[in-house]
Design a protein around this motif. Structure first.
Motif, mmCIF file in Angstrom:
data_model
loop_
_atom_site.group_PDB
_atom_site.id
_atom_site.type_symbol
_atom_site.label_atom_id
_atom_site.label_comp_id
_atom_site.label_asym_id
_atom_site.label_seq_id
_atom_site.Cartn_x
_atom_site.Cartn_y
_atom_site.Cartn_z
ATOM 1 N N ALA A 173 0.839 -1.208 0.000
ATOM 2 C CA ALA A 173 0.000 0.000 0.000
ATOM 3 C C ALA A 173 0.871 1.255 0.000
ATOM 4 O O ALA A 173 0.552 2.248 -0.666
ATOM 5 N N LEU A 174 1.965 1.225 0.720
ATOM 6 C CA LEU A 174 2.885 2.357 0.757
ATOM 7 C C LEU A 174 3.600 2.497 -0.590
ATOM 8 O O LEU A 174 3.781 3.609 -1.095
ATOM 9 N N PHE A 175 3.975 1.375 -1.169
ATOM 10 C CA PHE A 175 4.597 1.403 -2.493
ATOM 11 C C PHE A 175 3.640 2.007 -3.509
ATOM 12 O O PHE A 175 4.048 2.775 -4.383
ATOM 13 N N ASP A 176 2.345 1.697 -3.398
ATOM 14 C CA ASP A 176 1.357 2.254 -4.324
ATOM 15 C C ASP A 176 1.316 3.782 -4.253
ATOM 16 O O ASP A 176 1.068 4.441 -5.251
ATOM 17 N N ILE A 177 1.579 4.333 -3.085
ATOM 18 C CA ILE A 177 1.561 5.787 -2.925
ATOM 19 C C ILE A 177 2.799 6.420 -3.558
ATOM 20 O O ILE A 177 2.708 7.396 -4.299
ATOM 21 N N TYR A 178 3.970 5.871 -3.271
ATOM 22 C CA TYR A 178 5.230 6.510 -3.665
ATOM 23 C C TYR A 178 5.845 5.961 -4.953
ATOM 24 O O TYR A 178 6.656 6.645 -5.563
ATOM 25 N N GLN A 179 5.525 4.727 -5.290
ATOM 26 C CA GLN A 179 6.100 4.087 -6.482
ATOM 27 C C GLN A 179 7.627 4.037 -6.427
ATOM 28 O O GLN A 179 8.296 4.051 -7.454
ATOM 29 N N ILE A 180 8.176 3.986 -5.225
ATOM 30 C CA ILE A 180 9.616 3.865 -5.010
ATOM 31 C C ILE A 180 9.810 2.701 -4.045
ATOM 32 O O ILE A 180 9.238 2.706 -2.951
ATOM 33 N N ALA A 181 10.587 1.704 -4.444
ATOM 34 C CA ALA A 181 10.705 0.483 -3.647
ATOM 35 C C ALA A 181 11.589 0.630 -2.416
ATOM 36 O O ALA A 181 11.313 0.056 -1.369
ATOM 37 N N GLU A 182 12.669 1.395 -2.522
ATOM 38 C CA GLU A 182 13.632 1.506 -1.423
ATOM 39 C C GLU A 182 13.678 2.937 -0.898
ATOM 40 O O GLU A 182 13.446 3.885 -1.655
ATOM 41 N N PRO A 183 14.007 3.092 0.381
ATOM 42 C CA PRO A 183 14.178 4.455 0.893
ATOM 43 C C PRO A 183 15.385 5.123 0.226
ATOM 44 O O PRO A 183 16.236 4.450 -0.339
ATOM 45 N N ILE A 184 15.411 6.438 0.291
ATOM 46 C CA ILE A 184 16.541 7.180 -0.261
ATOM 47 C C ILE A 184 17.621 7.232 0.822
ATOM 48 O O ILE A 184 17.413 7.806 1.892
ATOM 49 N N LEU A 185 18.748 6.603 0.542
ATOM 50 C CA LEU A 185 19.815 6.472 1.533
ATOM 51 C C LEU A 185 21.051 7.251 1.129
ATOM 52 O O LEU A 185 21.250 7.561 -0.055
ATOM 53 N N VAL A 186 21.881 7.556 2.105
ATOM 54 C CA VAL A 186 23.153 8.219 1.841
ATOM 55 C C VAL A 186 24.281 7.236 2.145
ATOM 56 O O VAL A 186 24.102 6.298 2.915
ATOM 57 N N LYS A 187 25.412 7.472 1.522
ATOM 58 C CA LYS A 187 26.576 6.634 1.776
ATOM 59 C C LYS A 187 27.326 7.187 2.979
ATOM 60 O O LYS A 187 27.384 8.394 3.185
ATOM 61 N N GLU A 188 27.916 6.282 3.737
ATOM 62 C CA GLU A 188 28.711 6.689 4.891
ATOM 63 C C GLU A 188 29.946 7.425 4.401
ATOM 64 O O GLU A 188 30.582 7.026 3.430
ATOM 65 N N LYS A 189 30.288 8.495 5.088
ATOM 66 C CA LYS A 189 31.460 9.296 4.685
ATOM 67 C C LYS A 189 32.735 8.681 5.198
ATOM 68 O O LYS A 189 32.821 8.045 6.159
#
Length: 172
Positions: free
Chosen positions: A156-172
């Protein structure tokens, strides 16, 4: 592209961060829109959603606020207890500010463990919380190899955003 939206407000301060956490806890067995608005209804009824003040009000006052018609959540006793106990944990461990759960930017597995400390949050809800923190609130979360694949965890959440994975940052 979203075909509907959730009333998740931006995280600007401790009050809005705590509202996010309370909404995540109440996101169970009712429409998500109602769950995410529930912290604001609770604040209207109590006059506050500051954890220290919630604790001072006492469990019975919190229960009463949840019980007024229309009820804030169908599980009145459970959710009022969860919010009261969450307030205690927020004060004792996070200085009353949910932003300390995810700030500074934190790895997924650490965030899952921290979210799971709160009553009413298990791994599934923690994953949903991380997903929404990154997409709705712009909170940076560090990739650690953990996949949250919301398309399989919460279609249901995927249906709202149409994005499968969260937006993540790389460790510095």
């Amino acid at each position: 592209m979203k075909n509907r939206s959730l009333p998740i407000r931006p995280i600007l301060d401790a009050r809005t961060a705590n509202a996010f956490l309370f909404g995540l806890i109440m996101n169970q067995a009712q429409q998500a829109e109602r769950s995410w608005n529930a912290p604001y209804v609770l604040e209207e009824r109590l006059g506050s959603r500051i954890p220290e003040q919630i604790i001072e009000m006492g469990m019975e006052n919190i229960f009463h606020a949840f019980s007024l018609k229309p009820v804030i959540h169908r599980f009145v006793r459970l959710m009022s207890t969860n919010i009261f106990n969450t307030s205690i944990l927020l004060v004792e461990k996070y200085a009353g500010d949910a932003r300390a759960i995810w700030s500074p930017p934190t790895k997924i597995q650490t965030l899952i463990k921290r979210f799971c400390e709160f009553p009413g949050i298990g791994v599934h809800k923690a994953s949903v919380g991380i997903y929404l923190l990154t997409l709705e609130c712009g909170v940076p979360v560090i990739a650690d190899g953990t996949s949250l694949s919301i398309d399989t965890r919460c279609p249901a959440l995927f249906d709202i955003y149409q994005i499968a994975e969260p937006i993540l940052v790389k460790e510095k």
